[in-house]
Design a protein around this motif. Structure first.
Motif, PDB file in Angstrom:
ATOM      1  N   TYR A 109       0.856  -1.173   0.000  1.00  0.00           N
ATOM      2  CA  TYR A 109       0.000   0.000   0.000  1.00  0.00           C
ATOM      3  C   TYR A 109       0.894   1.224   0.000  1.00  0.00           C
ATOM      4  CZ  TYR A 109      -5.014   0.695   0.329  1.00  0.00           C
ATOM      5  OH  TYR A 109      -6.319   0.910   0.026  1.00  0.00           O
ATOM      6  N   TYR A 146       1.032  11.982   1.880  1.00  0.00           N
ATOM      7  CA  TYR A 146       0.638  12.902   2.932  1.00  0.00           C
ATOM      8  C   TYR A 146       1.085  14.304   2.540  1.00  0.00           C
ATOM      9  CZ  TYR A 146      -0.684   9.367   6.362  1.00  0.00           C
ATOM     10  OH  TYR A 146      -1.322   8.358   7.030  1.00  0.00           O
ATOM     11  N   TYR A 179       2.079   6.003  17.551  1.00  0.00           N
ATOM     12  CA  TYR A 179       3.435   6.112  17.020  1.00  0.00           C
ATOM     13  C   TYR A 179       4.052   7.427  17.470  1.00  0.00           C
ATOM     14  CZ  TYR A 179       1.112   2.936  13.706  1.00  0.00           C
ATOM     15  OH  TYR A 179       0.381   1.926  13.139  1.00  0.00           O
ATOM     16  N   TYR A 194       7.158   9.980  15.944  1.00  0.00           N
ATOM     17  CA  TYR A 194       8.094  10.288  14.870  1.00  0.00           C
ATOM     18  C   TYR A 194       8.852  11.571  15.229  1.00  0.00           C
ATOM     19  CZ  TYR A 194       5.434   7.215  11.719  1.00  0.00           C
ATOM     20  OH  TYR A 194       4.821   6.154  11.124  1.00  0.00           O
ATOM     21  N   LEU A 202      10.268  12.039   7.976  1.00  0.00           N
ATOM     22  CA  LEU A 202       9.694  11.550   9.220  1.00  0.00           C
ATOM     23  C   LEU A 202      10.348  10.223   9.566  1.00  0.00           C
ATOM     24  CD1 LEU A 202       6.009  12.289   8.290  1.00  0.00           C
ATOM     25  CD2 LEU A 202       7.179  13.277  10.246  1.00  0.00           C
ATOM     26  N   LEU A 256      10.672   7.072  12.399  1.00  0.00           N
ATOM     27  CA  LEU A 256       9.916   6.432  13.468  1.00  0.00           C
ATOM     28  C   LEU A 256      10.808   6.183  14.679  1.00  0.00           C
ATOM     29  CD1 LEU A 256       7.192   5.102  14.238  1.00  0.00           C
ATOM     30  CD2 LEU A 256       8.094   2.981  13.230  1.00  0.00           C
ATOM     31  N   TYR A 316       6.759   2.643  18.440  1.00  0.00           N
ATOM     32  CA  TYR A 316       5.354   2.456  18.144  1.00  0.00           C
ATOM     33  C   TYR A 316       4.766   1.395  19.070  1.00  0.00           C
ATOM     34  CZ  TYR A 316       6.875  -1.505  15.174  1.00  0.00           C
ATOM     35  OH  TYR A 316       7.435  -2.659  14.690  1.00  0.00           O
ATOM     36  N   PHE A 341       1.219  -1.167  19.327  1.00  0.00           N
ATOM     37  CA  PHE A 341       0.015  -1.659  18.664  1.00  0.00           C
ATOM     38  C   PHE A 341      -1.133  -1.902  19.646  1.00  0.00           C
ATOM     39  CE2 PHE A 341       1.749  -1.103  14.856  1.00  0.00           C
ATOM     40  CZ  PHE A 341       2.116  -2.165  14.038  1.00  0.00           C
ATOM     41  N   PHE A 366       6.253  14.296  16.243  1.00  0.00           N
ATOM     42  CA  PHE A 366       4.850  14.040  15.935  1.00  0.00           C
ATOM     43  C   PHE A 366       4.396  12.720  16.523  1.00  0.00           C
ATOM     44  CE2 PHE A 366       3.853  17.464  13.166  1.00  0.00           C
ATOM     45  CZ  PHE A 366       5.024  17.770  12.489  1.00  0.00           C
ATOM     46  N   SER A 388      -4.189  -3.156   5.347  1.00  0.00           N
ATOM     47  CA  SER A 388      -2.885  -2.881   4.745  1.00  0.00           C
ATOM     48  C   SER A 388      -2.619  -1.394   4.553  1.00  0.00           C
ATOM     49  CB  SER A 388      -2.778  -3.584   3.387  1.00  0.00           C
ATOM     50  OG  SER A 388      -2.847  -4.973   3.535  1.00  0.00           O
ATOM     51  N   SER A 389      -3.679  -0.609   4.455  1.00  0.00           N
ATOM     52  CA  SER A 389      -3.437   0.803   4.190  1.00  0.00           C
ATOM     53  C   SER A 389      -2.735   1.481   5.358  1.00  0.00           C
ATOM     54  CB  SER A 389      -4.739   1.534   3.887  1.00  0.00           C
ATOM     55  OG  SER A 389      -5.496   1.730   5.069  1.00  0.00           O
ATOM     56  N   ASN A 390      -3.055   1.011   6.585  1.00  0.00           N
ATOM     57  CA  ASN A 390      -2.355   1.520   7.765  1.00  0.00           C
ATOM     58  C   ASN A 390      -2.331   3.050   7.803  1.00  0.00           C
ATOM     59  OD1 ASN A 390      -0.973   1.324  10.173  1.00  0.00           O
ATOM     60  ND2 ASN A 390       1.028   1.039   9.231  1.00  0.00           N
ATOM     61  N   GLU A 391      -3.425   3.672   7.346  1.00  0.00           N
ATOM     62  CA  GLU A 391      -3.471   5.133   7.330  1.00  0.00           C
ATOM     63  C   GLU A 391      -3.286   5.678   8.729  1.00  0.00           C
ATOM     64  OE1 GLU A 391      -7.032   6.742   5.653  1.00  0.00           O
ATOM     65  OE2 GLU A 391      -6.671   8.721   6.523  1.00  0.00           O
ATOM     66  N   GLN A 392      -2.418   6.629   8.873  1.00  0.00           N
ATOM     67  CA  GLN A 392      -2.123   7.216  10.171  1.00  0.00           C
ATOM     68  C   GLN A 392      -2.629   8.642  10.247  1.00  0.00           C
ATOM     69  OE1 GLN A 392       2.023   6.681  11.124  1.00  0.00           O
ATOM     70  NE2 GLN A 392       1.936   4.478  10.771  1.00  0.00           N
ATOM     71  N   PHE A 393      -3.022   9.040  11.460  1.00  0.00           N
ATOM     72  CA  PHE A 393      -3.536  10.375  11.732  1.00  0.00           C
ATOM     73  C   PHE A 393      -2.567  11.041  12.699  1.00  0.00           C
ATOM     74  CE2 PHE A 393      -7.684   9.839   9.785  1.00  0.00           C
ATOM     75  CZ  PHE A 393      -7.761   8.459   9.684  1.00  0.00           C
ATOM     76  N   PHE A 394      -2.116  12.225  12.336  1.00  0.00           N
ATOM     77  CA  PHE A 394      -1.052  12.877  13.080  1.00  0.00           C
ATOM     78  C   PHE A 394      -1.567  13.987  13.988  1.00  0.00           C
ATOM     79  CE2 PHE A 394       2.973  11.294  11.424  1.00  0.00           C
ATOM     80  CZ  PHE A 394       2.533  10.541  10.341  1.00  0.00           C
ATOM     81  N   GLY A 395      -0.852  14.178  15.111  1.00  0.00           N
ATOM     82  CA  GLY A 395      -1.071  15.331  15.949  1.00  0.00           C
ATOM     83  C   GLY A 395      -0.395  16.556  15.350  1.00  0.00           C
TER      84      GLY A 395
END
Lengths: 110, 115
Positions: free
Chosen positions: A32, A36, B33, B35, B43, B45, B48, B50, B90, B100-107
């Motif tokens: 994938y 961003y 996570y 970063y 960025l 890492l 992290y 889970f 972050f 699988s996309s594992n989309e992440q949302f950041f502060g």
């Protein structure tokens, strides 16, 4: 060794023209691919993604292309607008957390 | 609004001091996570997690430690800060159901300066 490479640190484009941002990756197991966008003083925000089973995904002015044989993806922005000026990160996903490229700073000139 | 928040937003400290950066989320995500962003390096890492009992080192964990106090809270500590830890930090979250996309949302980030 960099798993994700964005070889252009910066890009300048005229308003209304196409912006093309590129990204190369090394591991064919990634399944994938995400882009961003980051404005100054803000966290990165998700823009668009594509699965490895596709070669194109479109969302309004943004299109991501994936060339698996070349291990290359690109983000097209058409038409470019001044508000698109930001740093763009590509990211890849597999069995590990996202791996990010170093980013490309896009400047859209009015 | 479900969100990812980071405190403090800015911090200036001296070499050798202990620093803690905090992250909270109301998204109900199980994965969190940390970063750091440095100019020209993108960025990277640090650590992290889970779930609450799971902590994993990332690419650049040396000099850092983390604590997952609850599903919604993930803190990053610098036990003895050094100048090359000056960076933008972050926190991010993701949902295991994102697949699988594992989309992440950041502060919004914490700007840390170590003098």
């Amino acid at each position: 060794d960099q798993q994700v490479k964005q070889n252009s640190p910066s890009l300048s484009v005229q308003e209304g023209r196409i912006s093309i941002l590129n990204c190369d990756y090394t591991n064919s197991m990634f399944d994938y691919f995400l882009w961003y966008k980051k404005y100054p003083a803000e966290g990165p925000t998700f823009l668009i993604s594509i699965s490895s089973i596709k070669d194109k995904n479109e969302d309004g002015r943004f299109t991501v292309f994936l060339n698996k044989s070349a291990k290359h993806l690109s983000l097209h922005i058409v038409p470019s607008q001044p508000g698109d000026s930001a740093v763009y990160f590509c990211a890849v996903s597999g069995n590990t957390p996202l791996v990010f490229g170093k980013g490309t700073r896009l400047s859209v000139i009015a | 609004d479900a969100d990812v928040t980071q405190t403090p937003r800015n911090r200036i400290t001296k070499t050798g001091k202990r620093i803690m950066l905090e992250c909270s989320q109301t998204k109900g995500h199980d994965r969190m996570y940390w970063y750091r962003q440095d100019p020209g390096l993108g960025l990277r890492l640090i650590y992290y997690s889970f779930d609450v009992k799971d902590i994993n080192k990332g690419e650049i964990s040396d000099g850092y430690s983390v604590s997952r106090q609850a599903q919604a809270k993930f803190s990053l500590s610098l036990e003895s800060a050094i100048p090359n830890q000056t960076a933008l930090y972050f926190c991010a979250t993701s949902d295991r159901t994102s697949g699988s996309s594992n989309e992440q949302f950041f502060g919004p980030g914490t700007r840390l300066t170590v003098l």
